[in-house]
Design a protein around this motif. Structure first.
Motif, PDB file in Angstrom:
ATOM      1  N   GLY A 103       0.790  -1.021  -0.025  1.00 14.50           N
ATOM      2  CA  GLY A 103      -0.057   0.158  -0.150  1.00 14.50           C
ATOM      3  C   GLY A 103       0.833   1.266   0.070  1.00 14.50           C
ATOM      4  O   GLY A 103       0.747   2.232  -0.709  1.00 14.50           O
ATOM      5  N   THR A 104       1.895   1.158   0.840  1.00 16.43           N
ATOM      6  CA  THR A 104       2.906   2.331   0.853  1.00 16.43           C
ATOM      7  C   THR A 104       3.617   2.589  -0.187  1.00 16.43           C
ATOM      8  O   THR A 104       3.748   4.035  -1.082  1.00 16.43           O
ATOM      9  CB  THR A 104       3.758   2.179   2.031  1.00 16.43           C
ATOM     10  N   ILE A 105       4.150   1.629  -1.169  1.00 21.58           N
ATOM     11  CA  ILE A 105       4.631   1.635  -2.230  1.00 21.58           C
ATOM     12  C   ILE A 105       3.825   2.353  -3.405  1.00 21.58           C
ATOM     13  O   ILE A 105       4.171   3.132  -3.925  1.00 21.58           O
ATOM     14  CB  ILE A 105       5.364   0.154  -2.848  1.00 21.58           C
ATOM     15  N   TYR A 106       2.618   1.840  -3.535  1.00 24.39           N
ATOM     16  CA  TYR A 106       1.822   2.414  -4.423  1.00 24.39           C
ATOM     17  C   TYR A 106       1.274   3.869  -4.248  1.00 24.39           C
ATOM     18  O   TYR A 106       1.204   4.861  -5.126  1.00 24.39           O
ATOM     19  CB  TYR A 106       0.459   1.483  -4.580  1.00 24.39           C
ATOM     20  N   LEU A 107       1.260   4.353  -2.907  1.00 25.48           N
ATOM     21  CA  LEU A 107       0.836   5.776  -2.712  1.00 25.48           C
ATOM     22  C   LEU A 107       1.971   6.360  -2.970  1.00 25.48           C
ATOM     23  O   LEU A 107       1.730   7.393  -3.673  1.00 25.48           O
ATOM     24  CB  LEU A 107       0.808   5.637  -0.978  1.00 25.48           C
ATOM     25  N   CYS A 108       3.582   6.191  -2.715  1.00 24.38           N
ATOM     26  CA  CYS A 108       4.435   6.907  -2.943  1.00 24.38           C
ATOM     27  C   CYS A 108       4.673   6.925  -4.464  1.00 24.38           C
ATOM     28  O   CYS A 108       4.992   8.113  -5.134  1.00 24.38           O
ATOM     29  CB  CYS A 108       5.666   6.255  -2.258  1.00 24.38           C
ATOM     30  N   VAL A 120       3.861  12.907   5.633  1.00 22.16           N
ATOM     31  CA  VAL A 120       4.145  12.553   7.180  1.00 22.16           C
ATOM     32  C   VAL A 120       3.957  11.188   7.227  1.00 22.16           C
ATOM     33  O   VAL A 120       2.621  10.869   6.759  1.00 22.16           O
ATOM     34  CB  VAL A 120       3.319  13.524   7.971  1.00 22.16           C
ATOM     35  N   PHE A 121       4.494  10.278   7.772  1.00 16.44           N
ATOM     36  CA  PHE A 121       4.281   9.088   8.072  1.00 16.44           C
ATOM     37  C   PHE A 121       4.169   8.506   9.479  1.00 16.44           C
ATOM     38  O   PHE A 121       5.043   8.953  10.347  1.00 16.44           O
ATOM     39  CB  PHE A 121       5.605   7.817   7.319  1.00 16.44           C
ATOM     40  N   GLY A 149       6.259  -4.255  13.481  1.00 17.75           N
ATOM     41  CA  GLY A 149       7.213  -3.092  13.835  1.00 17.75           C
ATOM     42  C   GLY A 149       8.076  -3.416  12.519  1.00 17.75           C
ATOM     43  O   GLY A 149       8.781  -2.305  12.196  1.00 17.75           O
ATOM     44  N   ARG A 150       8.276  -4.615  11.997  1.00 13.94           N
ATOM     45  CA  ARG A 150       9.247  -4.676  10.810  1.00 13.94           C
ATOM     46  C   ARG A 150       8.670  -3.955   9.644  1.00 13.94           C
ATOM     47  O   ARG A 150       9.329  -3.385   8.880  1.00 13.94           O
ATOM     48  CB  ARG A 150       9.749  -6.138  10.524  1.00 13.94           C
ATOM     49  N   THR A 151       7.249  -4.064   9.761  1.00  8.85           N
ATOM     50  CA  THR A 151       6.778  -3.346   8.391  1.00  8.85           C
ATOM     51  C   THR A 151       6.805  -1.651   8.532  1.00  8.85           C
ATOM     52  O   THR A 151       7.256  -1.059   7.309  1.00  8.85           O
ATOM     53  CB  THR A 151       5.113  -3.511   8.198  1.00  8.85           C
ATOM     54  N   LYS A 152       6.812  -1.477   9.747  1.00  9.30           N
ATOM     55  CA  LYS A 152       7.177   0.257   9.956  1.00  9.30           C
ATOM     56  C   LYS A 152       8.564   0.448   9.464  1.00  9.30           C
ATOM     57  O   LYS A 152       8.844   1.499   8.860  1.00  9.30           O
ATOM     58  CB  LYS A 152       6.901   0.548  11.500  1.00  9.30           C
ATOM     59  N   LEU A 153       9.694  -0.468  10.173  1.00 11.66           N
ATOM     60  CA  LEU A 153      11.069  -0.223   9.858  1.00 11.66           C
ATOM     61  C   LEU A 153      11.335  -0.290   8.321  1.00 11.66           C
ATOM     62  O   LEU A 153      11.814   0.414   7.789  1.00 11.66           O
ATOM     63  CB  LEU A 153      11.779  -1.224  10.765  1.00 11.66           C
ATOM     64  N   PHE A 154      10.787  -1.202   7.794  1.00  8.97           N
ATOM     65  CA  PHE A 154      10.805  -1.330   6.195  1.00  8.97           C
ATOM     66  C   PHE A 154      10.454  -0.342   5.322  1.00  8.97           C
ATOM     67  O   PHE A 154      11.080   0.498   4.618  1.00  8.97           O
ATOM     68  CB  PHE A 154      10.342  -2.658   5.563  1.00  8.97           C
ATOM     69  N   ILE A 155       9.236   0.238   5.990  1.00 11.58           N
ATOM     70  CA  ILE A 155       8.592   1.471   5.060  1.00 11.58           C
ATOM     71  C   ILE A 155       9.553   2.801   5.643  1.00 11.58           C
ATOM     72  O   ILE A 155       9.860   3.652   4.661  1.00 11.58           O
ATOM     73  CB  ILE A 155       7.164   1.954   5.664  1.00 11.58           C
ATOM     74  N   GLU A 156      10.062   2.986   6.614  1.00  9.96           N
ATOM     75  CA  GLU A 156      11.202   3.906   6.966  1.00  9.96           C
ATOM     76  C   GLU A 156      12.151   3.895   6.057  1.00  9.96           C
ATOM     77  O   GLU A 156      12.856   4.836   5.585  1.00  9.96           O
ATOM     78  CB  GLU A 156      11.501   3.975   8.609  1.00  9.96           C
ATOM     79  N   GLU A 157      12.912   2.605   6.078  1.00 10.56           N
ATOM     80  CA  GLU A 157      13.793   2.465   5.016  1.00 10.56           C
ATOM     81  C   GLU A 157      13.839   2.575   3.687  1.00 10.56           C
ATOM     82  O   GLU A 157      14.622   3.199   2.995  1.00 10.56           O
ATOM     83  CB  GLU A 157      14.629   1.055   5.132  1.00 10.56           C
ATOM     84  N   LEU A 158      12.495   2.444   3.243  1.00 10.50           N
ATOM     85  CA  LEU A 158      11.906   2.659   1.921  1.00 10.50           C
ATOM     86  C   LEU A 158      12.072   4.249   1.570  1.00 10.50           C
ATOM     87  O   LEU A 158      12.502   4.682   0.600  1.00 10.50           O
ATOM     88  CB  LEU A 158      10.372   2.073   1.661  1.00 10.50           C
ATOM     89  N   LEU A 159      11.248   4.722   2.617  1.00  7.04           N
ATOM     90  CA  LEU A 159      11.129   6.348   2.479  1.00  7.04           C
ATOM     91  C   LEU A 159      12.483   7.049   2.746  1.00  7.04           C
ATOM     92  O   LEU A 159      12.732   7.964   2.003  1.00  7.04           O
ATOM     93  CB  LEU A 159      10.261   6.953   3.527  1.00  7.04           C
ATOM     94  N   ARG A 160      13.474   6.544   3.290  1.00  6.01           N
ATOM     95  CA  ARG A 160      15.020   6.987   3.525  1.00  6.01           C
ATOM     96  C   ARG A 160      15.511   6.897   2.178  1.00  6.01           C
ATOM     97  O   ARG A 160      16.199   7.788   1.654  1.00  6.01           O
ATOM     98  CB  ARG A 160      15.439   6.254   4.615  1.00  6.01           C
ATOM     99  N   ASP A 161      15.410   5.828   1.442  1.00  7.21           N
ATOM    100  CA  ASP A 161      15.888   5.818   0.245  1.00  7.21           C
ATOM    101  C   ASP A 161      15.302   6.584  -0.917  1.00  7.21           C
ATOM    102  O   ASP A 161      16.093   7.172  -1.741  1.00  7.21           O
ATOM    103  CB  ASP A 161      15.673   4.335  -0.191  1.00  7.21           C
ATOM    104  N   LEU A 162      14.091   6.605  -0.706  1.00  4.16           N
ATOM    105  CA  LEU A 162      13.654   7.717  -1.586  1.00  4.16           C
ATOM    106  C   LEU A 162      13.822   9.061  -1.461  1.00  4.16           C
ATOM    107  O   LEU A 162      14.259   9.863  -2.366  1.00  4.16           O
ATOM    108  CB  LEU A 162      11.749   7.570  -1.338  1.00  4.16           C
ATOM    109  N   ALA A 163      13.942   9.605  -0.067  1.00  7.14           N
ATOM    110  CA  ALA A 163      14.558  10.834  -0.104  1.00  7.14           C
ATOM    111  C   ALA A 163      15.926  11.254  -0.652  1.00  7.14           C
ATOM    112  O   ALA A 163      16.236  12.166  -0.887  1.00  7.14           O
ATOM    113  CB  ALA A 163      14.417  11.294   1.719  1.00  7.14           C
TER     114      ALA A 163
END
Length: 336
Positions: A103-108, A120-121, A149-163
């Protein structure tokens, strides 16, 4: 501002929606209502007297998400949609990974296509795993202990890579500790499906007679009374943190910021039970049972960075949090 709020019918999302509307923002809410109720949105409109647009869709439907960005212009997105029960995530991990990550990938992707790069995540203190010390700073090592918790952590990493890949993105990661309470009107609050996963709604449902007893998961943790210690903050304080983050992001040229949203004080489960009984005058019978998989002993925040950089601080004390939770439960014994 024009804001897209995902998961806006949920417990936290509905309280964020109230704050956004009261601050004069134009909001479009998207939610698939898998763990929320449309009634929450009707009550937000009643509380605020403001109108907003609601779209029922699943973020994993890429075409539908793209259409939301074609129909409206947005200054920013607040992303709260997701499955969020620690215990459940250990039983159905693939469901959590599918829902939260995809869901987060498609949103981004849809945001990037539309040129909307302010986000804001809704993250979580679970990304810290077993902290070596407390209070927890934002620069602590990250290592989640359960699939949620890992889904939250993976999304954080995804967003960090995006930034890093595109410096025009402006991203705020808000790591929630333990939101409790409800709107003081008693019209919106936490409405879990089945037996609650979180302590306060579990206690209120026992106190109102909906459940026979509270199960306390473990009394052999290395804490003063053996029960787990958590940092509880009022959901309205948490919601205000999102407005502070949005305002701060609009002043950035680009990049990522990370903030804990907590009070900086931990309470054990037994302390919470005792305080609840004192505030409400209601008894909470309980029974000690085995620990839950993925739970940790102690978790509370150092909120100084949010205080200094966002101008945010938690304002409501524990008695108010409990009183508001109880008012919601008494007024809505069966939820929405």
């Amino acid at each position: 501002m024009n804001i897209l709020l995902t998961g806006g019918a949920g417990y936290i999302g509905s309280h964020i929606l109230v704050e956004l509307l009261n601050a004069g923002h134009y909001v479009v809410v998207v939610d698939n209502f898998c763990n929320s109720k449309i009634d929450a949105l009707h009550r937000v409109q009643e509380i605020t007297g403001q109108s907003f647009i609601t779209k029922k869709l699943d973020l994993r439907d890429a075409t539908a998400v793209e259409q939301v960005f074609k129909e409206h212009y947005y200054d920013a997105v607040i992303h709260c949609a997701g499955l969020k029960a620690v215990g459940e995530s250990t039983q159905i991990p693939l469901t959590y990974y599918d829902n939260n990550l995809i869901g987060t990938i498609y949103l981004c992707k849809a945001m990037a296509q539309a040129g909307v790069k302010t986000l804001v995540f809704s993250s979580s203190a679970t990304v810290y795993g077993y902290p070596a010390t407390v209070p927890i700073d934002e620069d602590f090592p990250l290592a989640a202990t359960n699939p949620y918790g890992r889904t939250k952590l993976f999304i954080e990493e995804l967003l960090r890579d995006l930034a890093v890949a595109d410096s025009s993105w402006r991203i705020s990661l808000l790591r929630y500790f333990n939101p409790i309470g409800a709107h003081p009107s008693g019209r919106i609050g936490e409405n879990p499906n089945g037996i609650p996963n979180n302590l306060l709604p579990y206690m209120t449902q026992v106190a109102v007679g909906k459940l026979p007893e509270l199960h306390i998961f473990g009394n052999d943790y290395p804490t003063p009374d053996g029960t787990g210690i958590r940092d509880y903050l009022h959901v309205t304080d948490l919601a205000r943190g999102h407005l502070c983050a949005i305002e701060q992001l609009t002043q950035w040229a680009g990049g990522m910021m990370v903030h804990n949203l907590g009070t900086g004080r931990g309470y054990s489960v037994l302390e919470m039970v005792n305080t609840f009984e004192q505030v409400t005058g209601q008894a909470v019978p309980y029974r000690i049972v085995a620990r839950r998989p993925g739970d940790i002993a102690i978790c509370y925040a150092n909120p100084q960075r949010a205080n200094q950089e966002l101008g945010w601080t938690a304002q409501m004390n524990l008695d108010t949090m409990i009183a508001d939770s109880w008012r919601w439960q008494v007024n809505n014994p069966h939820g929405y």
